[in-house]
Design a protein around this motif. Sequence first.
Motif, PDB file in Angstrom:
ATOM      1  N   GLU A 166      24.343   1.059 -10.157  1.00  0.00           N
ATOM      2  CA  GLU A 166      25.065  -0.068 -10.873  1.00  0.00           C
ATOM      3  C   GLU A 166      24.792  -0.286 -12.514  1.00  0.00           C
ATOM      4  O   GLU A 166      25.205  -1.158 -12.914  1.00  0.00           O
ATOM      5  CB  GLU A 166      24.564  -1.413 -10.489  1.00  0.00           C
ATOM      6  CG  GLU A 166      24.897  -1.523  -8.560  1.00  0.00           C
ATOM      7  CD  GLU A 166      26.450  -1.413  -8.364  1.00  0.00           C
ATOM      8  OE1 GLU A 166      27.372  -1.540  -9.276  1.00  0.00           O
ATOM      9  OE2 GLU A 166      26.784  -1.232  -7.123  1.00  0.00           O
ATOM     10  N   THR A 167      23.923   0.672 -12.912  1.00  0.00           N
ATOM     11  CA  THR A 167      23.541   0.433 -14.048  1.00  0.00           C
ATOM     12  C   THR A 167      24.830   0.673 -15.259  1.00  0.00           C
ATOM     13  O   THR A 167      25.469   1.668 -15.236  1.00  0.00           O
ATOM     14  CB  THR A 167      22.517   1.580 -14.522  1.00  0.00           C
ATOM     15  OG1 THR A 167      21.561   1.439 -13.806  1.00  0.00           O
ATOM     16  CG2 THR A 167      22.268   1.521 -16.149  1.00  0.00           C
ATOM     17  N   MET A 168      25.041  -0.381 -16.089  1.00  0.00           N
ATOM     18  CA  MET A 168      26.345  -0.459 -16.651  1.00  0.00           C
ATOM     19  C   MET A 168      26.595   0.685 -17.830  1.00  0.00           C
ATOM     20  O   MET A 168      27.592   1.210 -17.993  1.00  0.00           O
ATOM     21  CB  MET A 168      26.533  -1.642 -17.398  1.00  0.00           C
ATOM     22  CG  MET A 168      27.992  -2.041 -18.239  1.00  0.00           C
ATOM     23  SD  MET A 168      29.433  -1.728 -16.834  1.00  0.00           S
ATOM     24  CE  MET A 168      29.304  -3.153 -16.082  1.00  0.00           C
TER      25      MET A 168
ATOM     26  N   ALA B  45       3.623   6.444 -19.906  1.00  0.00           N
ATOM     27  CA  ALA B  45       3.772   5.487 -21.105  1.00  0.00           C
ATOM     28  C   ALA B  45       4.697   4.233 -20.624  1.00  0.00           C
ATOM     29  O   ALA B  45       4.249   3.261 -20.759  1.00  0.00           O
ATOM     30  CB  ALA B  45       3.986   6.119 -22.322  1.00  0.00           C
ATOM     31  N   LEU B  46       5.982   4.614 -20.001  1.00  0.00           N
ATOM     32  CA  LEU B  46       6.951   3.797 -19.756  1.00  0.00           C
ATOM     33  C   LEU B  46       6.350   2.937 -19.015  1.00  0.00           C
ATOM     34  O   LEU B  46       6.467   1.507 -19.099  1.00  0.00           O
ATOM     35  CB  LEU B  46       8.126   4.132 -19.419  1.00  0.00           C
ATOM     36  CG  LEU B  46       9.226   3.246 -19.049  1.00  0.00           C
ATOM     37  CD1 LEU B  46       9.668   2.433 -20.110  1.00  0.00           C
ATOM     38  CD2 LEU B  46      10.605   3.789 -18.570  1.00  0.00           C
ATOM     39  N   LYS B  47       5.661   3.257 -17.569  1.00  0.00           N
ATOM     40  CA  LYS B  47       5.154   2.735 -16.514  1.00  0.00           C
ATOM     41  C   LYS B  47       4.231   1.355 -17.212  1.00  0.00           C
ATOM     42  O   LYS B  47       4.015   0.514 -16.842  1.00  0.00           O
ATOM     43  CB  LYS B  47       4.648   3.280 -15.640  1.00  0.00           C
ATOM     44  CG  LYS B  47       5.468   4.066 -14.506  1.00  0.00           C
ATOM     45  CD  LYS B  47       6.080   3.150 -13.389  1.00  0.00           C
ATOM     46  CE  LYS B  47       7.376   2.969 -14.106  1.00  0.00           C
ATOM     47  NZ  LYS B  47       8.471   3.701 -13.663  1.00  0.00           N
TER      48      LYS B  47
ATOM     49  N   GLY C 270      16.312   5.134 -18.848  1.00  0.00           N
ATOM     50  CA  GLY C 270      14.995   4.766 -18.375  1.00  0.00           C
ATOM     51  C   GLY C 270      14.264   5.932 -17.745  1.00  0.00           C
ATOM     52  O   GLY C 270      14.343   7.044 -18.142  1.00  0.00           O
ATOM     53  N   THR C 271      13.810   5.516 -16.545  1.00  0.00           N
ATOM     54  CA  THR C 271      13.129   6.254 -15.729  1.00  0.00           C
ATOM     55  C   THR C 271      13.934   7.485 -15.411  1.00  0.00           C
ATOM     56  O   THR C 271      13.356   8.572 -15.191  1.00  0.00           O
ATOM     57  CB  THR C 271      12.320   5.679 -14.830  1.00  0.00           C
ATOM     58  OG1 THR C 271      11.186   5.093 -15.157  1.00  0.00           O
ATOM     59  CG2 THR C 271      11.921   6.558 -13.623  1.00  0.00           C
ATOM     60  N   SER C 272      15.122   7.053 -15.123  1.00  0.00           N
ATOM     61  CA  SER C 272      16.076   7.967 -14.488  1.00  0.00           C
ATOM     62  C   SER C 272      16.394   8.994 -15.488  1.00  0.00           C
ATOM     63  O   SER C 272      16.777  10.242 -15.262  1.00  0.00           O
ATOM     64  CB  SER C 272      17.413   7.386 -14.086  1.00  0.00           C
ATOM     65  OG  SER C 272      17.091   6.392 -12.775  1.00  0.00           O
ATOM     66  N   TYR C 273      16.533   8.857 -16.826  1.00  0.00           N
ATOM     67  CA  TYR C 273      16.517   9.779 -17.846  1.00  0.00           C
ATOM     68  C   TYR C 273      15.295  10.743 -17.743  1.00  0.00           C
ATOM     69  O   TYR C 273      15.617  11.845 -18.179  1.00  0.00           O
ATOM     70  CB  TYR C 273      16.701   8.780 -19.157  1.00  0.00           C
ATOM     71  CG  TYR C 273      16.622   9.782 -20.522  1.00  0.00           C
ATOM     72  CD1 TYR C 273      17.765  10.435 -20.761  1.00  0.00           C
ATOM     73  CD2 TYR C 273      15.413   9.817 -21.186  1.00  0.00           C
ATOM     74  CE1 TYR C 273      17.823  11.141 -22.028  1.00  0.00           C
ATOM     75  CE2 TYR C 273      15.343  10.479 -22.425  1.00  0.00           C
ATOM     76  CZ  TYR C 273      16.832  11.072 -22.916  1.00  0.00           C
ATOM     77  OH  TYR C 273      16.620  12.077 -23.748  1.00  0.00           O
TER      78      TYR C 273
HETATM   79  C1  F6R Z   1      11.789   1.709 -15.214  1.00  0.00           C
HETATM   80  C2  F6R Z   1      13.034   1.432 -14.680  1.00  0.00           C
HETATM   81  C3  F6R Z   1      14.353   1.649 -15.608  1.00  0.00           C
HETATM   82  C4  F6R Z   1      15.373   2.291 -14.724  1.00  0.00           C
HETATM   83  C5  F6R Z   1      16.605   2.188 -15.556  1.00  0.00           C
HETATM   84  C6  F6R Z   1      17.663   3.204 -14.954  1.00  0.00           C
HETATM   85  O1  F6R Z   1      10.846   1.748 -14.141  1.00  0.00           O
HETATM   86  O2  F6R Z   1      13.127   0.934 -13.656  1.00  0.00           O
HETATM   87  O3  F6R Z   1      13.996   2.206 -16.795  1.00  0.00           O
HETATM   88  O4  F6R Z   1      14.946   3.459 -14.515  1.00  0.00           O
HETATM   89  O5  F6R Z   1      17.079   1.085 -15.920  1.00  0.00           O
HETATM   90  O6  F6R Z   1      18.085   2.388 -13.698  1.00  0.00           O
HETATM   91  P1  F6R Z   1      18.834   3.086 -12.434  1.00  0.00           P
HETATM   92  O7  F6R Z   1      18.470   4.248 -12.129  1.00  0.00           O
HETATM   93  O8  F6R Z   1      19.211   1.977 -11.433  1.00  0.00           O
HETATM   94  O9  F6R Z   1      20.270   3.466 -13.169  1.00  0.00           O
END
Ligand code: F6R
Length: 368
Positions: free
Chosen positions: A108-110, A240-242, A58-61
């Motif tokens: 905690e993202t799996m 775009a994601l936001k 997601g955003t972290s990517y």
């Molecule tokens: C976008 C958003 C998600 C997270 C993604 C990763 O606003 O919040 O796309 O960026 O689920 O989450 P983390 O960074 O916690 O691993």
Amino acid sequence: EKGGYDWFMVKEIHEQPQAIADTLLGRIGSDGRLQLDEMRLSDGELREVDKIIVIACGTSYYAGMVAKYAIEHWTRIPCEVELASEFRYRDPILDHTTLVVTISQSGETMDTLMAIRYAREQRARVLSICNTNGSTIPRESDAVIYTHAGPEIAVASTKGFLAQVVACYLLALYFAQAKGVKYGDEIRSILDELEKIPAAVQTVLDRGEQVRKLANDLSDSRSIMFLGRHVGYPVALEGALKLKELAYLHAEGFAAGELKHGPIAVIEDGVPVFVVVPPKARDQLQEKILSNIQEVRARGARTIVLVEEGDDSVVAYADEVIRLPKVPTLLQPLVATVPLQIFACEIATQLGHDVDQPRNLAKSVTVE
Ligand code: F6R
């Protein structure tokens, strides 16, 4: 608890200067050298690294995409960026000289955690950039760089993202320092510029009214596009994601150079197109993006151009100009993302949506 704001999201967008300052705090020594306490990898171990793979979701990517430009420019170590959910399934090539860098706000993202376990089985070293002390991802990593954005309550990430981007720059510069690269002066001047970023972000926030008005004008749009090049490309994707997450609007981000390879076909009369213009210092990129702006405008797009102060080269082709403080090219995502966050948040609140808890989304995605 929302500190006088209507939403956590709005509060967190306004906390970004602090999040950046706190992420830098104590890390730049008075001698101009970087110190990263939880790094746990010696300079010798860092010098062994011959490939970096950045992994996140997601955003972290998108923060990871910015990291790639910074890492390759400052360290000359080849760097790939990969979605955590794709990484394990492509039989990636890695060994003990590969450094896997993961980025996660929640820790905690799996998908990201499973990528870490896989990488360590292959004997790669893992360094994590994380905002949550003591969460699973830093516990399972060899080294950590914590972002100090403070707790992020709104589901969609804002201050977490900018803090991640800062941590990525610190990592790249730390590597460059460990390798003793010849850019000593450039590193020092970039560190100086980084320390000025909180004030620059504050300037963007202070001009938020322009973006909120624009959101008002565009709130009946069916679809909104975002274009960028270089580090402006991940900014376009994040914008775009936001908008998807908060306003449930169709939005797409493109690398501007890809327009003519397909996406330009969707441009029709009145479609709003945001364009992140690289700083003037990058002449060649600028020239190219200028022709991209003309191309979409000729097909009826309404162009909203984000461009640094003092640069008038694109103004004639813009229906709306959003000014950004002058910063070095690689640092531009820190200022360019902010108007796009404000825009998405404002459209969403005008449409009556709960911007803290968007439908269908969870703050930590703990399933694969
Ligand atoms: C976008 C958003 C998600 C997270 C993604 C990763 O606003 O919040 O796309 O960026 O689920 O989450 P983390 O960074 O916690 O691993």
